[in-house]
Design a protein around this motif. Structure first.
Motif, PDB file in Angstrom:
ATOM      1  N   LEU A  71     -51.215 -18.811 -79.789  1.00  0.00           N
ATOM      2  CA  LEU A  71     -51.872 -19.652 -78.787  1.00  0.00           C
ATOM      3  C   LEU A  71     -52.415 -18.809 -77.636  1.00  0.00           C
ATOM      4  O   LEU A  71     -53.493 -19.095 -77.097  1.00  0.00           O
ATOM      5  CB  LEU A  71     -50.898 -20.706 -78.261  1.00  0.00           C
ATOM      6  CG  LEU A  71     -50.538 -21.831 -79.239  1.00  0.00           C
ATOM      7  CD1 LEU A  71     -49.467 -22.727 -78.646  1.00  0.00           C
ATOM      8  CD2 LEU A  71     -51.766 -22.641 -79.614  1.00  0.00           C
ATOM      9  N   LEU A  72     -51.696 -17.755 -77.264  1.00  0.00           N
ATOM     10  CA  LEU A  72     -52.163 -16.868 -76.192  1.00  0.00           C
ATOM     11  C   LEU A  72     -53.418 -16.121 -76.641  1.00  0.00           C
ATOM     12  O   LEU A  72     -54.389 -16.005 -75.881  1.00  0.00           O
ATOM     13  CB  LEU A  72     -51.058 -15.880 -75.809  1.00  0.00           C
ATOM     14  CG  LEU A  72     -51.403 -14.851 -74.718  1.00  0.00           C
ATOM     15  CD1 LEU A  72     -51.882 -15.535 -73.449  1.00  0.00           C
ATOM     16  CD2 LEU A  72     -50.200 -13.949 -74.433  1.00  0.00           C
ATOM     17  N   GLN A  73     -53.410 -15.645 -77.874  1.00  0.00           N
ATOM     18  CA  GLN A  73     -54.575 -14.954 -78.416  1.00  0.00           C
ATOM     19  C   GLN A  73     -55.803 -15.874 -78.408  1.00  0.00           C
ATOM     20  O   GLN A  73     -56.902 -15.452 -78.054  1.00  0.00           O
ATOM     21  CB  GLN A  73     -54.284 -14.501 -79.852  1.00  0.00           C
ATOM     22  CG  GLN A  73     -55.481 -13.917 -80.571  1.00  0.00           C
ATOM     23  CD  GLN A  73     -55.193 -13.619 -82.031  1.00  0.00           C
ATOM     24  OE1 GLN A  73     -55.087 -12.469 -82.415  1.00  0.00           O
ATOM     25  NE2 GLN A  73     -55.056 -14.636 -82.851  1.00  0.00           N
ATOM     26  N   HIS A  74     -55.595 -17.153 -78.772  1.00  0.00           N
ATOM     27  CA  HIS A  74     -56.706 -18.090 -78.794  1.00  0.00           C
ATOM     28  C   HIS A  74     -57.162 -18.469 -77.377  1.00  0.00           C
ATOM     29  O   HIS A  74     -58.351 -18.673 -77.139  1.00  0.00           O
ATOM     30  CB  HIS A  74     -56.330 -19.354 -79.578  1.00  0.00           C
ATOM     31  CG  HIS A  74     -56.533 -19.208 -81.052  1.00  0.00           C
ATOM     32  ND1 HIS A  74     -55.608 -18.579 -81.863  1.00  0.00           N
ATOM     33  CD2 HIS A  74     -57.565 -19.557 -81.856  1.00  0.00           C
ATOM     34  CE1 HIS A  74     -56.051 -18.578 -83.112  1.00  0.00           C
ATOM     35  NE2 HIS A  74     -57.233 -19.165 -83.133  1.00  0.00           N
ATOM     36  N   ALA A  75     -56.209 -18.573 -76.457  1.00  0.00           N
ATOM     37  CA  ALA A  75     -56.577 -18.878 -75.072  1.00  0.00           C
ATOM     38  C   ALA A  75     -57.473 -17.783 -74.505  1.00  0.00           C
ATOM     39  O   ALA A  75     -58.453 -18.048 -73.800  1.00  0.00           O
ATOM     40  CB  ALA A  75     -55.326 -19.041 -74.215  1.00  0.00           C
ATOM     41  N   LEU A  76     -57.154 -16.522 -74.841  1.00  0.00           N
ATOM     42  CA  LEU A  76     -57.942 -15.384 -74.354  1.00  0.00           C
ATOM     43  C   LEU A  76     -59.212 -15.182 -75.181  1.00  0.00           C
ATOM     44  O   LEU A  76     -60.159 -14.547 -74.716  1.00  0.00           O
ATOM     45  CB  LEU A  76     -57.095 -14.105 -74.396  1.00  0.00           C
ATOM     46  CG  LEU A  76     -55.839 -14.095 -73.532  1.00  0.00           C
ATOM     47  CD1 LEU A  76     -55.026 -12.825 -73.789  1.00  0.00           C
ATOM     48  CD2 LEU A  76     -56.187 -14.215 -72.067  1.00  0.00           C
ATOM     49  N   ASN A  77     -59.214 -15.692 -76.419  1.00  0.00           N
ATOM     50  CA  ASN A  77     -60.354 -15.557 -77.332  1.00  0.00           C
ATOM     51  C   ASN A  77     -60.635 -14.086 -77.656  1.00  0.00           C
ATOM     52  O   ASN A  77     -61.767 -13.608 -77.559  1.00  0.00           O
ATOM     53  CB  ASN A  77     -61.611 -16.214 -76.751  1.00  0.00           C
ATOM     54  CG  ASN A  77     -62.698 -16.419 -77.801  1.00  0.00           C
ATOM     55  OD1 ASN A  77     -62.390 -16.716 -78.952  1.00  0.00           O
ATOM     56  ND2 ASN A  77     -63.949 -16.261 -77.413  1.00  0.00           N
ATOM     57  N   ILE A  78     -59.579 -13.365 -78.062  1.00  0.00           N
ATOM     58  CA  ILE A  78     -59.720 -11.928 -78.333  1.00  0.00           C
ATOM     59  C   ILE A  78     -59.426 -11.571 -79.784  1.00  0.00           C
ATOM     60  O   ILE A  78     -59.253 -10.398 -80.110  1.00  0.00           O
ATOM     61  CB  ILE A  78     -58.788 -11.106 -77.407  1.00  0.00           C
ATOM     62  CG1 ILE A  78     -57.361 -11.669 -77.440  1.00  0.00           C
ATOM     63  CG2 ILE A  78     -59.327 -11.066 -75.994  1.00  0.00           C
ATOM     64  CD1 ILE A  78     -56.363 -10.874 -76.629  1.00  0.00           C
ATOM     65  N   GLU A  79     -59.383 -12.573 -80.654  1.00  0.00           N
ATOM     66  CA  GLU A  79     -59.085 -12.307 -82.060  1.00  0.00           C
ATOM     67  C   GLU A  79     -60.080 -11.332 -82.669  1.00  0.00           C
ATOM     68  O   GLU A  79     -59.719 -10.454 -83.441  1.00  0.00           O
ATOM     69  CB  GLU A  79     -59.083 -13.622 -82.850  1.00  0.00           C
ATOM     70  CG  GLU A  79     -58.712 -13.438 -84.316  1.00  0.00           C
ATOM     71  CD  GLU A  79     -58.726 -14.739 -85.095  1.00  0.00           C
ATOM     72  OE1 GLU A  79     -58.315 -14.724 -86.259  1.00  0.00           O
ATOM     73  OE2 GLU A  79     -59.156 -15.769 -84.532  1.00  0.00           O
ATOM     74  N   GLU A  80     -61.360 -11.470 -82.308  1.00  0.00           N
ATOM     75  CA  GLU A  80     -62.402 -10.616 -82.884  1.00  0.00           C
ATOM     76  C   GLU A  80     -62.812  -9.474 -81.953  1.00  0.00           C
ATOM     77  O   GLU A  80     -63.828  -8.821 -82.177  1.00  0.00           O
ATOM     78  CB  GLU A  80     -63.644 -11.467 -83.208  1.00  0.00           C
ATOM     79  CG  GLU A  80     -63.386 -12.625 -84.154  1.00  0.00           C
ATOM     80  CD  GLU A  80     -62.891 -12.172 -85.523  1.00  0.00           C
ATOM     81  OE1 GLU A  80     -63.208 -11.030 -85.917  1.00  0.00           O
ATOM     82  OE2 GLU A  80     -62.191 -12.966 -86.182  1.00  0.00           O
TER      83      GLU A  80
END
Length: 640
Positions: A472-481
């Protein structure tokens, strides 16, 4: 009533309502239009560094044109002095160049080809936003000096003979009524100076007496930014007319880029970086004759690209993102220019260096295997995250985000707000509640942890998707890619200043360094500092961040003031919290030094207990008397 209000407003709107601001007033009223966000110096893109850069850019442009091989920079606590050895400002125009808007030589492409700045604003903004500004020009044995305060000319000296070599000397003191409680962080200045050297091989910059010089340009930059024992193959360094690139792959996650235009560090990328990412993928697909996924080719890449563009178009005055579609007038598109360069030079390099080509291929195929192994769990995790985003209690989002394009009549204002976007990562409901109630809903978001996160050291990227909180933190920051989609410019860890809070900080730092180190390397991660004490009487309230500040406050207020010790963030009321997360908030940037080896650092502090670490902890233990014991005895405490 509404009709009356409209009539009143209409009557109030007269010729007297129309006001023309002079250049000084406009810059001081809307500084964000010229230097981005103000800040106190805790972020590498804060205004005080932009001021220094605007002056230094002029020196770099002189060097680029073949005049002057050295620049001297001296920075004290609140004062900056910059001296170049170029041609010097024409003596009759010394005042005009730094105080008349739209005045400069860079409109004439013959005098300044492919310079950083073209709009004649830079030094005027520095002048207007400085409490003291002095410019001195030396040309062929003659010199001229002008002095200003907040953009107003206070003294224009007559021309005089001088023994100084040609060049320009600028001294300025940022206005502390604009940049409140500012400080220069040496690491940020050093990074800025190194970038100038990497992009101008052979240039010597003396910074506070220490000399900086680069012989190999972007090759030196990547050597400084990477750890040699983690590289999958030696750095590939290619140079052509108006373009230079350096490329390698590491073992870390994500993509890491350093992009530059005419010597300007474009931290937000732009058309040149987009062209490089696309051209790199196409070149390697053609070389290996295999249609690899773009994400597999670029995974773990660390690269730098620098281009020289005639009359560059940037998307804001701070020049952090290139918007130019061509390299020079009537020339090739940026996309075609970069692709043509890589398809020739990178392809040729790989044919001549088969060992490097094989190592690069293995790195791509490793990324392919890792992606396929993660595919199933990523799909499930992303579906869960999408559902959670609809009613995600962990994230209280803000309205403006870093990755959103801005346009329209309020573009400059929105650009400043975009750079101010912040997400606070908090522990527990009480702390997140206080921040949520007192935050700026336009630019500040809050993400709540439910307790101590997992120690992610030594774990693979799989855990980021398996662990709901990390996902959820990764998605909140939008840094997956990667960093391109980052939604907030500042990620601020806001925990209590106790043992548990420090532990949570360490666990979060481990998470970011393990999986998203480029967030830290690019200056996006911070620690929030909140006061330990509140000292007040009926007339005044003073917030203190250390015991020394508490003692000073007690002395200042006298007569046994009321003293409160904050044991946790949840004890600070929302009204008070607003004082600590506003534009003047105190944050400490997380900075990695050039010789930091991330994996060794994490292994030492977050790996299995070792005798070495035990000895370090025991050797650095400090006994501190409980601060609460002294708060009821201010006279005795202040005398200790």
């Amino acid at each position: 009533m509404a009709t009356t209000d409209k009539k009143d407003l209409s009557a109030a709107y007269t010729e007297d309502s129309i006001r023309s601001l002079d250049w000084r007033e406009h810059i001081r009223l809307r500084p964000g239009m010229y230097i981005g966000k103000l800040g106190d110096g805790s972020s590498m893109d804060d205004g005080i560094y932009i001021l220094l850069k605007e002056v230094a850019d002029n020196c770099i442009d002189e060097h680029t044109m073949g005049f002057g091989k050295q620049i001297d920079i001296r920075v004290t606590e609140h004062n900056v002095t910059i001296r170049d050895y170029g041609r010097g400002i024409p003596l009759g125009k010394v005042v005009d160049v730094v105080s008349k808007i739209n005045t400069g030589a860079k409109y004439d492409s013959k005098a300044f080809q492919k310079s950083v700045g073209l709009n004649g604003v830079g030094t005027k903004a520095v002048n207007a936003l400085s409490s003291y500004f002095r410019v001195e020009s030396f040309r062929e044995g003659r010199g001229k000096v002008a002095e200003f305060e907040r953009g107003n000319l206070t003294k224009e000296h007559k021309e005089a003979n001088t023994s100084e070599p040609n060049g320009t000397l600028v001294t300025f003191t940022p206005d502390d009524t604009v940049f409140r409680n500012y400080r220069f962080i040496p690491e940020f200045l050093e990074n800025q100076i190194w970038n100038y050297c990497f992009l101008n091989a052979g240039l010597t910059i003396s910074f506070n007496g220490k000399k900086y010089i680069s012989k190999n340009g972007l090759l030196d930059l990547l050597q400084r930014k990477t750890n040699e024992d983690e590289l999958r193959y030696p750095i590939i360094h290619l140079k052509g007319e108006d373009i230079e690139v350096a490329i390698t792959h590491e073992n870390q996650y994500g993509e890491e880029y350093y992009s530059f235009v005419n010597g300007q560090h474009t931290t937000q990328g732009g058309t040149h970086l987009a062209a490089f990412r696309e051209a790199f993928v196409k070149t390697l697909r053609d070389f290996y004759k295999k249609d690899y996924e773009a994400t597999d080719i670029r995974a773990s890449i660390c690269a730098a690209i620098s281009v020289r563009v005639q009359e560059p178009v940037f998307e804001s005055q701070t020049k952090t993102k290139l918007g130019s579609l061509t390299v020079f007038e009537n020339g090739p598109s940026m996309k075609a220019f970069v692709l043509d360069f890589l398809s020739k030079h990178l392809d040729d390099f790989l044919h001549k260096n088969p060992t490097t080509a094989e190592a690069l291929k293995k790195r791509i195929e490793q990324s392919e295997r890792e992606r396929k192994e993660l595919a199933g769990i990523k799909k499930l995790a992303n579906e869960r995250a999408k559902k959670a985003n609809l009613h995600n209690r962990k994230l209280r989002d803000c309205r403006i985000h870093l990755n959103e394009e801005v346009s329209g009549k309020d573009k400059n204002d929105l650009e400043t707000k975009r750079l101010n976007t912040t997400i606070f990562i908090t522990e527990g409901d009480s702390a997140s509640g206080s921040i949520t109630k007192s935050r700026n809903v336009e630019t500040q978001a809050v993400f709540s942890l439910r307790g101590k996160p997992l120690n992610s050291f030594g774990l693979t990227k799989k855990i980021v998707y398996e662990n709901e909180e990390f996902n959820l933190l990764q998605h909140a920051l939008n840094i997956e890619e990667g960093l391109e989609g980052l939604r907030y410019n500042r990620i601020v860890v806001a925990t209590d200043a106790d043992v548990d809070g420090m532990h949570i900080r360490l666990l979060l730092l481990t998470f970011f360094l393990q999986f998203f180190p480029d967030l830290v390397k690019n200056g996006h991660l911070y620690i929030l500092e909140t006061p330990l004490f509140r000292v007040r009487n009926k007339q005044q309230t003073i917030y203190c961040y250390t015991d020394e500040e508490r003692i000073k406050a007690i002395k200042k207020l006298g007569n046994k003031p009321e003293i409160t010790r904050f044991k946790g963030l949840g004890e600070i009321s929302p009204d008070e919290f607003a004082n600590f997360i506003n534009d003047d908030m105190k944050v400490e940037p997380v900075i990695l030094s050039k010789d930091t080896h991330i994996q060794k650092l994490l292994e030492y502090y977050m790996g299995k207990n070792t005798q070495t670490r035990q000895e370090f902890i025991i050797g650095n233990l400090r006994y501190e008397k409980d601060l609460v014991d002294t708060v009821d005895e201010p006279v005795e405490a202040s005398g200790k």
